[in-house]
Every structure is written in C-alpha cells, then in structure tokens.
Motif scaffolding. Structure first.
Motif, PDB file in Angstrom:
ATOM      1  N   UNK A 194       0.833  -1.208   0.000  1.00 47.85           N
ATOM      2  CA  UNK A 194       0.000   0.000   0.000  1.00 47.85           C
ATOM      3  C   UNK A 194       0.866   1.256   0.000  1.00 47.85           C
ATOM      4  N   UNK A 195       0.291   2.331  -0.525  1.00 43.68           N
ATOM      5  CA  UNK A 195       0.911   3.647  -0.399  1.00 43.68           C
ATOM      6  C   UNK A 195       0.506   4.217   0.958  1.00 43.68           C
ATOM      7  N   UNK A 196       1.167   5.259   1.389  1.00 45.14           N
ATOM      8  CA  UNK A 196       0.777   5.901   2.650  1.00 45.14           C
ATOM      9  C   UNK A 196      -0.650   6.430   2.573  1.00 45.14           C
ATOM     10  N   UNK A 197      -1.054   6.922   1.410  1.00 50.29           N
ATOM     11  CA  UNK A 197      -2.423   7.418   1.231  1.00 50.29           C
ATOM     12  C   UNK A 197      -3.435   6.284   1.374  1.00 50.29           C
ATOM     13  N   UNK A 198      -3.145   5.142   0.785  1.00 49.34           N
ATOM     14  CA  UNK A 198      -4.043   3.985   0.902  1.00 49.34           C
ATOM     15  C   UNK A 198      -4.141   3.527   2.351  1.00 49.34           C
ATOM     16  N   UNK A 199      -3.044   3.582   3.088  1.00 56.90           N
ATOM     17  CA  UNK A 199      -3.076   3.211   4.509  1.00 56.90           C
ATOM     18  C   UNK A 199      -4.035   4.122   5.273  1.00 56.90           C
ATOM     19  N   UNK A 200      -4.008   5.406   4.968  1.00 53.96           N
ATOM     20  CA  UNK A 200      -4.910   6.360   5.632  1.00 53.96           C
ATOM     21  C   UNK A 200      -6.366   6.054   5.290  1.00 53.96           C
ATOM     22  N   UNK A 201      -6.627   5.780   4.027  1.00 50.96           N
ATOM     23  CA  UNK A 201      -8.002   5.493   3.588  1.00 50.96           C
ATOM     24  C   UNK A 201      -8.542   4.246   4.292  1.00 50.96           C
ATOM     25  N   UNK A 202      -7.716   3.225   4.452  1.00 54.45           N
ATOM     26  CA  UNK A 202      -8.156   2.003   5.135  1.00 54.45           C
ATOM     27  C   UNK A 202      -8.615   2.289   6.556  1.00 54.45           C
ATOM     28  N   UNK A 203      -8.010   3.276   7.218  1.00 58.09           N
ATOM     29  CA  UNK A 203      -8.332   3.581   8.615  1.00 58.09           C
ATOM     30  C   UNK A 203      -9.601   4.419   8.775  1.00 58.09           C
ATOM     31  N   UNK A 204     -10.025   5.094   7.707  1.00 63.14           N
ATOM     32  CA  UNK A 204     -11.198   5.960   7.796  1.00 63.14           C
ATOM     33  C   UNK A 204     -12.472   5.139   7.987  1.00 63.14           C
ATOM     34  N   UNK A 205     -13.300   5.566   8.919  1.00 62.84           N
ATOM     35  CA  UNK A 205     -14.562   4.858   9.192  1.00 62.84           C
ATOM     36  C   UNK A 205     -15.502   4.886   7.985  1.00 62.84           C
TER      37      UNK A 205
END
Length: 93
Positions: free
Chosen positions: A31-42
């Motif tokens: 994953x990219x760092x952006x994808x990691x952030x998106x995964x965490x979003x509710x």
C-alpha cells in the motif's frame, strides 16, 4: 470462521511496515501511505477495501506476493500475521 468476520475485509497490514523509497509501496502490503490512511477511515466502504486489496495483490510478485498471501491468510484465520505471531515468541536458550 464467524459470519461477522467473513463480511468485513481484513486490513492488509502484515506487520512488515517499511516503505520502498523508489515505488512508495510498503514492502509488506504494497500500500501507499495514502491507501493506509483510507483504510483507517470509518467512512471507507467494504467495496473500496475489496477493490484495493485486488489492486495490492496485482502490485506484488515473487517472494512479496507469496509472503503476503501466507501471512494475510494467517491473519484472517488466527487474528495475527505470521510476523506478529513469531515476534511474540520468546527465544529458547
């Protein structure tokens, strides 16, 4: 496997968190760092997670893909990645 777990897509993190400086992809999950952030979003949908997981798998090849598949399956089956499981073991002397 319980029905609740089968409905939700598990986070692809397999606890090998180091980003390749050339590609920007994580060595463990691709994953990219952006994808990691998106995964965490509710607000992130299961549809997006499943589509992203397919993209991640297509990014991988060779040892990375084999390691990911084995560890991700272990995470789904037992709740922890192989790396986490092994790092919790105490060395025997």
């Amino acid at each position: 496997m319980n029905s609740t777990k089968s409905k939700n897509t598990s986070n692809p993190c397999i606890s090998i968190c180091k980003t390749d400086p050339i590609t920007g992809f994580c060595y463990g999950c691709a994953r990219t760092n952006e994808e990691k952030k998106i995964w965490k979003e509710k607000s992130t949908t299961e549809k997006w997670k499943k589509e992203n997981l397919n993209i991640l798998i297509k990014r991988m090849s060779g040892w990375q893909l084999e390691t990911f598949k084995e560890s991700y399956k272990h995470k789904i089956d037992f709740g922890v990645s192989i790396y986490q499981r092994d790092s919790n073991k105490k060395p025997q002397n």
